[in-house]
Design a protein around this motif. Structure first.
Motif, PDB file in Angstrom:
ATOM      1  N   LEU A 152      20.387   3.008  48.385  1.00 18.22           N
ATOM      2  CA  LEU A 152      20.433   1.729  47.678  1.00 18.22           C
ATOM      3  C   LEU A 152      19.842   0.610  48.528  1.00 18.22           C
ATOM      4  N   THR A 153      20.135   0.629  49.821  1.00 22.47           N
ATOM      5  CA  THR A 153      19.560  -0.391  50.711  1.00 22.47           C
ATOM      6  C   THR A 153      18.042  -0.267  50.767  1.00 22.47           C
ATOM      7  N   GLY A 154      17.552   0.960  50.878  1.00 19.68           N
ATOM      8  CA  GLY A 154      16.107   1.167  50.925  1.00 19.68           C
ATOM      9  C   GLY A 154      15.426   0.749  49.642  1.00 19.68           C
ATOM     10  N   ILE A 155      16.008   1.114  48.508  1.00 20.22           N
ATOM     11  CA  ILE A 155      15.418   0.729  47.227  1.00 20.22           C
ATOM     12  C   ILE A 155      15.430  -0.788  47.079  1.00 20.22           C
ATOM     13  N   GLY A 156      16.533  -1.424  47.472  1.00 19.70           N
ATOM     14  CA  GLY A 156      16.596  -2.878  47.388  1.00 19.70           C
ATOM     15  C   GLY A 156      15.563  -3.561  48.266  1.00 19.70           C
ATOM     16  N   ALA A 157      15.411  -3.062  49.499  1.00 24.61           N
ATOM     17  CA  ALA A 157      14.421  -3.645  50.401  1.00 24.61           C
ATOM     18  C   ALA A 157      13.012  -3.422  49.870  1.00 24.61           C
ATOM     19  N   GLY A 158      12.736  -2.218  49.371  1.00 26.65           N
ATOM     20  CA  GLY A 158      11.421  -1.954  48.803  1.00 26.65           C
ATOM     21  C   GLY A 158      11.127  -2.837  47.604  1.00 26.65           C
ATOM     22  N   TRP A 159      12.123  -3.031  46.761  1.00 23.50           N
ATOM     23  CA  TRP A 159      11.964  -3.906  45.596  1.00 23.50           C
ATOM     24  C   TRP A 159      11.670  -5.333  46.033  1.00 23.50           C
TER      25      TRP A 159
ATOM     26  N   VAL B 124      10.179  -0.344  39.073  1.00 18.32           N
ATOM     27  CA  VAL B 124       9.715   0.957  38.580  1.00 18.32           C
ATOM     28  C   VAL B 124       8.819   1.626  39.613  1.00 18.32           C
ATOM     29  N   VAL B 125       7.914   0.866  40.216  1.00 14.92           N
ATOM     30  CA  VAL B 125       7.021   1.426  41.231  1.00 14.92           C
ATOM     31  C   VAL B 125       7.826   1.975  42.407  1.00 14.92           C
ATOM     32  N   VAL B 126       8.773   1.189  42.909  1.00 11.19           N
ATOM     33  CA  VAL B 126       9.564   1.616  44.064  1.00 11.19           C
ATOM     34  C   VAL B 126      10.382   2.859  43.725  1.00 11.19           C
ATOM     35  N   LEU B 127      11.029   2.868  42.562  1.00 13.50           N
ATOM     36  CA  LEU B 127      11.831   4.031  42.173  1.00 13.50           C
ATOM     37  C   LEU B 127      10.960   5.275  42.028  1.00 13.50           C
ATOM     38  N   THR B 128       9.766   5.102  41.476  1.00 16.39           N
ATOM     39  CA  THR B 128       8.874   6.241  41.291  1.00 16.39           C
ATOM     40  C   THR B 128       8.416   6.805  42.631  1.00 16.39           C
TER      41      THR B 128
ATOM     42  N   LEU C  36      -2.852   1.542  38.382  1.00 15.99           N
ATOM     43  CA  LEU C  36      -2.319   1.104  39.663  1.00 15.99           C
ATOM     44  C   LEU C  36      -1.115   1.950  40.087  1.00 15.99           C
ATOM     45  N   LEU C  37      -0.258   2.304  39.122  1.00 17.24           N
ATOM     46  CA  LEU C  37       0.871   3.173  39.444  1.00 17.24           C
ATOM     47  C   LEU C  37       0.379   4.539  39.914  1.00 17.24           C
ATOM     48  N   GLY C  38      -0.625   5.072  39.237  1.00 18.14           N
ATOM     49  CA  GLY C  38      -1.181   6.358  39.643  1.00 18.14           C
ATOM     50  C   GLY C  38      -1.772   6.306  41.039  1.00 18.14           C
ATOM     51  N   ILE C  39      -2.501   5.229  41.351  1.00 18.48           N
ATOM     52  CA  ILE C  39      -3.076   5.078  42.688  1.00 18.48           C
ATOM     53  C   ILE C  39      -1.969   4.992  43.735  1.00 18.48           C
ATOM     54  N   THR C  40      -0.914   4.253  43.410  1.00 19.16           N
ATOM     55  CA  THR C  40       0.218   4.133  44.332  1.00 19.16           C
ATOM     56  C   THR C  40       0.820   5.491  44.652  1.00 19.16           C
ATOM     57  N   LEU C  41       1.027   6.295  43.620  1.00 22.50           N
ATOM     58  CA  LEU C  41       1.647   7.608  43.829  1.00 22.50           C
ATOM     59  C   LEU C  41       0.724   8.542  44.598  1.00 22.50           C
TER      60      LEU C  41
END
Length: 274
Positions: free
Chosen positions: A155-162, A122-126, A21-26
């Motif tokens: 940081l705001t974007g990562i937080g919102a994505g998370w 992890v997904v969002v950071l990747t 799933l992580l690979g598909i996401t990327l």
């Protein structure tokens, strides 16, 4: 709870489906956010908006580009992950085995919730790292200046994505608990995310005022509004600033709390047998 979290995290890392799933996401993020637009630009087939294509691919648009897929496509992958983490216990008939080891249902469930939150981060950071590398490479290839978003914007974007990613994962988890299965929750969740909410937005909302108003309180439109306020391209399916960013963040957080609470309540009160 810490032992349950460690156990669930270990299971999540060891599960091949998690890496798939992580690979598909990327791959989806790379192909549709960067490769296809840049290929069209390089080939001279960018269409009437080709003059806008290159600026959209540069590093200063990292936050919006990284968040654009979360309301629909990448969010659907997170929903599948949530179903697998919780529903896998029903499919494998392993709930009794887990609970016989000593932890309560609440402890096991809390461990799964924390593991899903960690997986979502992890997904969002990747995705952000992939976007940063892609944007920098395109800027170098096109001899463009490399300007990055500010630390606060990142940081705001990562937080919102998370927040959005975890909400969709918990929707998958609560569907898995409610239906005590894997296939049916995945199917129903994908039908809602990929079909129903798009039909509501594109067909029903323009025709019926009450549908348009109801959309302001649904998870998908609020996720799309949240990422839109942070710069996600509005051409992306599911991305539209229907409500303000503040309301969108509160509604998404509210759904996350509700999904988590309902899943825990159902697991505590119902038979664990599939």
């Amino acid at each position: 709870m810490s032992r349950s979290f460690a156990a669930e995290l270990s299971k999540l890392v060891r599960r091949p489906a998690s890496w798939l799933l992580l690979g598909i996401t990327l791959v989806l993020s790379l192909v549709f956010t960067y490769l296809l637009p840049y290929a069209a630009l390089a080939g001279g087939t960018g269409g009437p908006n080709s003059d806008r294509t290159l600026p959209m691919l540069l590093p200063d648009r990292l936050v919006g580009n990284s968040l654009g897929g979360l309301p629909v496509f990448l969010g659907a992958i997170m929903l599948i992950l949530g179903v697998l983490v919780v529903g896998g216990e029903y499919a494998g008939n392993t709930w009794k085995t887990v609970l016989l080891q000593g932890p309560s249902r609440s402890e096991v469930y809390a461990g799964k919730v924390l593991a899903l939150a960690a997986g979502a981060l992890v997904v969002v950071l990747t995705v952000f790292v992939l976007g940063a590398v892609s944007g920098a490479l395109i800027a170098a290839a096109e001899s463009q200046p490399v300007r990055w978003p500010s630390a606060g914007d990142l940081l705001t974007g990562i937080g919102a994505g998370w927040l959005v990613a975890t909400m969709w994962a918990m929707l998958g988890a609560v569907l898995a608990v409610a239906l005590r299965a894997v296939a049916l929750p995945v199917g129903l969740g994908l039908v809602w995310m990929l079909a129903v909410q798009n039909l509501l937005a594109g067909v029903a909302a323009p025709l019926l005022d009450w549908v348009a108003e109801a959309q302001r309180w649904l998870p998908g439109p609020n996720a799309g509004s949240l990422v839109a306020t942070l710069g996600a391209p509005t051409e992306t399916p599911g991305v539209a600033a229907i409500v303000g960013g503040g309301q969108a963040a509160l509604v998404v957080a509210g759904y996350l709390v509700v999904f988590t609470a309902v899943g825990g309540l159902l697991l505590h009160r119902r038979d664990i047998a599939g």
